[in-house]
Design a protein around this motif. Structure first.
Motif, PDB file in Angstrom:
ATOM      1  N   ASN A   1       0.822  -1.206   0.000  1.00 23.15           N
ATOM      2  CA  ASN A   1       0.000   0.000   0.000  1.00 23.15           C
ATOM      3  C   ASN A   1       0.859   1.261   0.000  1.00 23.15           C
ATOM      4  O   ASN A   1       0.487   2.254  -0.614  1.00 23.15           O
ATOM      5  CB  ASN A   1      -0.972  -0.029   1.161  1.00 23.15           C
ATOM      6  CG  ASN A   1      -1.956  -1.175   1.011  1.00 23.15           C
ATOM      7  OD1 ASN A   1      -2.267  -1.596  -0.090  1.00 23.15           O
ATOM      8  ND2 ASN A   1      -2.418  -1.697   2.118  1.00 23.15           N
ATOM      9  N   LEU A   2       1.995   1.218   0.661  1.00 22.80           N
ATOM     10  CA  LEU A   2       2.933   2.334   0.589  1.00 22.80           C
ATOM     11  C   LEU A   2       3.434   2.474  -0.847  1.00 22.80           C
ATOM     12  O   LEU A   2       3.510   3.581  -1.378  1.00 22.80           O
ATOM     13  CB  LEU A   2       4.099   2.143   1.554  1.00 22.80           C
ATOM     14  CG  LEU A   2       5.188   3.208   1.509  1.00 22.80           C
ATOM     15  CD1 LEU A   2       4.629   4.589   1.820  1.00 22.80           C
ATOM     16  CD2 LEU A   2       6.309   2.851   2.468  1.00 22.80           C
ATOM     17  N   ASP A   3       3.732   1.359  -1.477  1.00 25.13           N
ATOM     18  CA  ASP A   3       4.157   1.396  -2.872  1.00 25.13           C
ATOM     19  C   ASP A   3       3.055   1.966  -3.768  1.00 25.13           C
ATOM     20  O   ASP A   3       3.331   2.726  -4.685  1.00 25.13           O
ATOM     21  CB  ASP A   3       4.561   0.002  -3.358  1.00 25.13           C
ATOM     22  CG  ASP A   3       5.882  -0.456  -2.773  1.00 25.13           C
ATOM     23  OD1 ASP A   3       6.647   0.395  -2.256  1.00 25.13           O
ATOM     24  OD2 ASP A   3       6.153  -1.672  -2.824  1.00 25.13           O
ATOM     25  N   LEU A   4       1.810   1.594  -3.499  1.00 21.92           N
ATOM     26  CA  LEU A   4       0.683   2.123  -4.260  1.00 21.92           C
ATOM     27  C   LEU A   4       0.581   3.638  -4.067  1.00 21.92           C
ATOM     28  O   LEU A   4       0.356   4.378  -5.032  1.00 21.92           O
ATOM     29  CB  LEU A   4      -0.612   1.428  -3.827  1.00 21.92           C
ATOM     30  CG  LEU A   4      -1.890   1.790  -4.578  1.00 21.92           C
ATOM     31  CD1 LEU A   4      -1.769   1.453  -6.062  1.00 21.92           C
ATOM     32  CD2 LEU A   4      -3.069   1.041  -3.949  1.00 21.92           C
TER      33      LEU A   4
ATOM     34  N   TRP B   1      -5.873   1.596   4.035  1.00 23.21           N
ATOM     35  CA  TRP B   1      -4.509   1.673   4.570  1.00 23.21           C
ATOM     36  C   TRP B   1      -4.322   2.971   5.358  1.00 23.21           C
ATOM     37  O   TRP B   1      -3.784   2.964   6.467  1.00 23.21           O
ATOM     38  CB  TRP B   1      -3.510   1.586   3.416  1.00 23.21           C
ATOM     39  CG  TRP B   1      -2.086   1.761   3.799  1.00 23.21           C
ATOM     40  CD1 TRP B   1      -1.313   0.908   4.553  1.00 23.21           C
ATOM     41  CD2 TRP B   1      -1.232   2.848   3.438  1.00 23.21           C
ATOM     42  NE1 TRP B   1      -0.039   1.416   4.660  1.00 23.21           N
ATOM     43  CE2 TRP B   1       0.034   2.594   3.985  1.00 23.21           C
ATOM     44  CE3 TRP B   1      -1.426   4.001   2.686  1.00 23.21           C
ATOM     45  CZ2 TRP B   1       1.110   3.476   3.817  1.00 23.21           C
ATOM     46  CZ3 TRP B   1      -0.354   4.860   2.515  1.00 23.21           C
ATOM     47  CH2 TRP B   1       0.901   4.592   3.088  1.00 23.21           C
ATOM     48  N   ILE B   2      -4.787   4.076   4.807  1.00 26.57           N
ATOM     49  CA  ILE B   2      -4.686   5.374   5.486  1.00 26.57           C
ATOM     50  C   ILE B   2      -5.439   5.338   6.809  1.00 26.57           C
ATOM     51  O   ILE B   2      -4.935   5.764   7.845  1.00 26.57           O
ATOM     52  CB  ILE B   2      -5.203   6.508   4.586  1.00 26.57           C
ATOM     53  CG1 ILE B   2      -4.248   6.707   3.400  1.00 26.57           C
ATOM     54  CG2 ILE B   2      -5.388   7.799   5.371  1.00 26.57           C
ATOM     55  CD1 ILE B   2      -4.838   7.532   2.266  1.00 26.57           C
ATOM     56  N   LEU B   3      -6.650   4.805   6.782  1.00 24.55           N
ATOM     57  CA  LEU B   3      -7.477   4.781   7.981  1.00 24.55           C
ATOM     58  C   LEU B   3      -6.959   3.814   9.041  1.00 24.55           C
ATOM     59  O   LEU B   3      -7.293   3.944  10.216  1.00 24.55           O
ATOM     60  CB  LEU B   3      -8.921   4.438   7.612  1.00 24.55           C
ATOM     61  CG  LEU B   3      -9.590   5.539   6.775  1.00 24.55           C
ATOM     62  CD1 LEU B   3     -10.926   5.060   6.228  1.00 24.55           C
ATOM     63  CD2 LEU B   3      -9.756   6.815   7.587  1.00 24.55           C
TER      64      LEU B   3
ATOM     65  N   SER C   1      -8.183   3.362  -9.987  1.00 29.85           N
ATOM     66  CA  SER C   1      -9.318   2.437  -9.954  1.00 29.85           C
ATOM     67  C   SER C   1     -10.025   2.519  -8.603  1.00 29.85           C
ATOM     68  O   SER C   1      -9.434   2.934  -7.604  1.00 29.85           O
ATOM     69  CB  SER C   1      -8.844   1.002 -10.202  1.00 29.85           C
ATOM     70  OG  SER C   1      -8.145   0.510  -9.066  1.00 29.85           O
ATOM     71  N   GLU C   2     -11.287   2.114  -8.585  1.00 31.24           N
ATOM     72  CA  GLU C   2     -12.054   2.085  -7.333  1.00 31.24           C
ATOM     73  C   GLU C   2     -11.365   1.170  -6.325  1.00 31.24           C
ATOM     74  O   GLU C   2     -11.276   1.497  -5.141  1.00 31.24           O
ATOM     75  CB  GLU C   2     -13.485   1.601  -7.584  1.00 31.24           C
ATOM     76  CG  GLU C   2     -14.335   2.563  -8.372  1.00 31.24           C
ATOM     77  CD  GLU C   2     -14.657   3.849  -7.632  1.00 31.24           C
ATOM     78  OE1 GLU C   2     -14.793   3.818  -6.388  1.00 31.24           O
ATOM     79  OE2 GLU C   2     -14.766   4.886  -8.301  1.00 31.24           O
ATOM     80  N   ALA C   3     -10.876   0.032  -6.808  1.00 31.55           N
ATOM     81  CA  ALA C   3     -10.208  -0.920  -5.916  1.00 31.55           C
ATOM     82  C   ALA C   3      -8.963  -0.300  -5.288  1.00 31.55           C
ATOM     83  O   ALA C   3      -8.737  -0.436  -4.080  1.00 31.55           O
ATOM     84  CB  ALA C   3      -9.849  -2.195  -6.674  1.00 31.55           C
ATOM     85  N   ASP C   4      -8.152   0.394  -6.093  1.00 31.85           N
ATOM     86  CA  ASP C   4      -6.947   1.029  -5.553  1.00 31.85           C
ATOM     87  C   ASP C   4      -7.303   2.173  -4.608  1.00 31.85           C
ATOM     88  O   ASP C   4      -6.648   2.354  -3.574  1.00 31.85           O
ATOM     89  CB  ASP C   4      -6.042   1.527  -6.678  1.00 31.85           C
ATOM     90  CG  ASP C   4      -5.255   0.410  -7.347  1.00 31.85           C
ATOM     91  OD1 ASP C   4      -5.265  -0.738  -6.834  1.00 31.85           O
ATOM     92  OD2 ASP C   4      -4.626   0.681  -8.387  1.00 31.85           O
ATOM     93  N   ALA C   5      -8.333   2.939  -4.929  1.00 29.91           N
ATOM     94  CA  ALA C   5      -8.766   4.022  -4.038  1.00 29.91           C
ATOM     95  C   ALA C   5      -9.228   3.455  -2.699  1.00 29.91           C
ATOM     96  O   ALA C   5      -8.887   3.980  -1.636  1.00 29.91           O
ATOM     97  CB  ALA C   5      -9.881   4.840  -4.687  1.00 29.91           C
ATOM     98  N   ASN C   6      -9.972   2.362  -2.730  1.00 35.22           N
ATOM     99  CA  ASN C   6     -10.426   1.719  -1.493  1.00 35.22           C
ATOM    100  C   ASN C   6      -9.263   1.125  -0.716  1.00 35.22           C
ATOM    101  O   ASN C   6      -9.239   1.200   0.516  1.00 35.22           O
ATOM    102  CB  ASN C   6     -11.473   0.654  -1.796  1.00 35.22           C
ATOM    103  CG  ASN C   6     -12.810   1.252  -2.136  1.00 35.22           C
ATOM    104  OD1 ASN C   6     -13.200   2.275  -1.596  1.00 35.22           O
ATOM    105  ND2 ASN C   6     -13.528   0.632  -3.044  1.00 35.22           N
ATOM    106  N   THR C   7      -8.298   0.546  -1.418  1.00 34.25           N
ATOM    107  CA  THR C   7      -7.110  -0.013  -0.758  1.00 34.25           C
ATOM    108  C   THR C   7      -6.333   1.091  -0.056  1.00 34.25           C
ATOM    109  O   THR C   7      -5.938   0.946   1.107  1.00 34.25           O
ATOM    110  CB  THR C   7      -6.208  -0.726  -1.787  1.00 34.25           C
ATOM    111  OG1 THR C   7      -6.943  -1.833  -2.327  1.00 34.25           O
ATOM    112  CG2 THR C   7      -4.919  -1.229  -1.157  1.00 34.25           C
TER     113      THR C   7
END
Length: 102
Positions: free
Chosen positions: A21-24, A96-98, A86-92
């Motif tokens: 997720n950090l990489d994303l 992760w942030i939360l 993508s929606e999936a990446d935004a949700n990921t």
């Protein structure tokens, strides 16, 4: 020695999603304006997690902010939209942030 190797292997498995997720976040230039534990241009991810703590729709709300961008929630500097994400990446990223970006 085998026990230590097993512990390291298991730890790596649990740490992998955080690194992914950090990489994303890095891949999508999020880290140019944000950091995990300090304000840069935008708020620290840990501050975002505190603001949304306990809200049942927090992942959806943060994912929407990531995709749509916005201004006024954290100060005068607007966050650019990440509409191509993508929606999936935004949700990921939101999850992760939360979780405190750990």
């Amino acid at each position: 020695m085998k026990l230590v190797s097993a512990i390291v292997a298991v730890s790596a498995l649990f740490a992998a999603p955080a690194f992914a997720n950090l990489d994303l976040a890095k891949k999508n230039a999020c880290m140019a304006c944000h950091a995990v534990d300090k304000k840069v241009v935008g708020p620290a991810y840990q501050e975002v997690a505190k603001k949304y703590a306990g809200q049942k729709d927090a992942v959806a709300a943060v994912a929407k902010s990531i995709k749509a961008g916005g201004s006024g929630k954290w100060g005068p500097i607007p966050m650019p939209a990440q509409a191509a994400l993508s929606e999936a990446d935004a949700n990921t990223l939101a999850a992760w942030i939360l979780a405190g970006a750990k």
